[in-house]
Design an enzyme around this catalytic site. Sequence first.
Site: not given
Length: 369
Positions: A247, A142, A243, A187, A219
Site C-alpha cells: 500500500d 494472517y 500488505d 525483521k 522499518d
Amino acid sequence: MKKKIAVLPGDGIGPEVIDQAIKVLQAVSERFGRQFEYTFADVGAVAIDKTGDPLPQATLDICLQSDAVLFGAIGHPRYDNDPNAKVRPEQGLLRLRKSLGLFANLRPVTTYPTLLHLSPLKEDKVKSVDMLILRELTGGIYFGEKGRTADGAYDHCVYQVYEIERIAKLAFEYAMTRRKRVTLVDKANVLETSRLWRDTVTKMATDYPEVELDWMYVDNAAMQLIQWPAHFDVLLTENMFGDILSDEASVILGSLGMLPSASIGLHTSLFEPIHGSYPQAAGEDIANPIAAILSAALMIEFFGWKEEAETIRQAVWRLLEKGVGTPDLGLPIAHSCSHIGDMLAHLITEPDAIFLKEEKINLRSSTII
Ligand code: IPM
Ligand code: MG
C-alpha cells in the site's frame, strides 16, 4: 483455445471497472482472435446479501474450474465500521486465497511520465521507479492460530521452509528477467520467522549468482521506499509486511486507480486491481478502470500472450500521453469510467486511431476524443 475466466466483480466500483476490463478483453479477441468464456459469480458483501456467505461454494467451484479469476473489489462500509461482525467480506478473499493456494501476490509499480504530478514525492525521485513487489499471501500471521485468552489475545506467525522457498524461487526468476536485484524485507533482528526467511533465501541465492540479494529490515524499508523508490527491483517479503509496504508503494505513483496485481499459486491464478471497492463512487461512472484493465493484461500475459498484453499497455500509454483519463488523474481531458473503457478498446481494435478534438468523439470511425 478458449480461456475460461471466472469473473468476480464484487462490491462497490468492482462491477464498473470489471465491465471495462471485459470490453478491453473483447477488443483483444477481435484483434488477435483470442477467445474468452466468462462465468460471473458473487463474492464479498453482495454474496453475503444473497447467501450469507462472502465466498459461496458455487463461486469457489467456478474459480477452480476456470483458467483464471478476474476479481473486482470487495468491502462495504456496513462492515468497515464493525470489526466484530461475524461475517465479513474480507473473509471471502482470505478463504479464496487459501483455497486456490495463491501463495504469491505480485504488484508491479511503475510510473508514467504524464502522471508524475500525482506523486506526493519529488518528480526526480519517482521518474524511474520500476519495482515488483512479491508478497507471500497464504502464510504468516494472517493464517496462524489466533484467539483470545481470559485477559488477552494472540495471533501466531508461522512459516515453513517450503513456503519461503516457493516464493523466493519466483522472486529470483523474476529478477533474472529484470534488473537482477532482490531485496528481502524482514525483521530478522527480532523475529524468528524472519531469521528463517533470511537463512532460506540466502542459501537459495547461490543458485542465482547473477542476482544481487540484499536485505532490509521492514522499518528501514518503509523509509527507503519513500526516499529511494527507484532503488528497488524485486522486493520480496512475508504476508503482513507485504500488505503494509505494497500500500505504501502504491502512493509513489499517486493513484491507486492505476495499479494491477496478480496472485499466483497452486490452482487458478487471480488478477485484481489493488484498489478497494470505493463505495462512495459506486454507480457514478467515475472510477478509474485502468488498474482493472492492466490486471486483465497481466492475466493474458500469464496465458503466454505477450503481444496482446503489451497492446493493452500501449493503449493505456497512448491515452495517458494524450492527457486523457478519469477525473482522479488530473489530466487535461477527463472522461467517465465507461468512456475510458470504450476508448481503450477502440485503440486496440483500431491501432491507427488518431486523436482529434474533444467534440469529434466518434468511436467507430478511427477517431477518438
Ligand atoms: C489486500 C487487503 C487484504 C489483506 C484485506 C482486505 C484482507 O488489504 O489485499 O492487501 O490484508 O491482504
Ligand atoms: Mg492490503
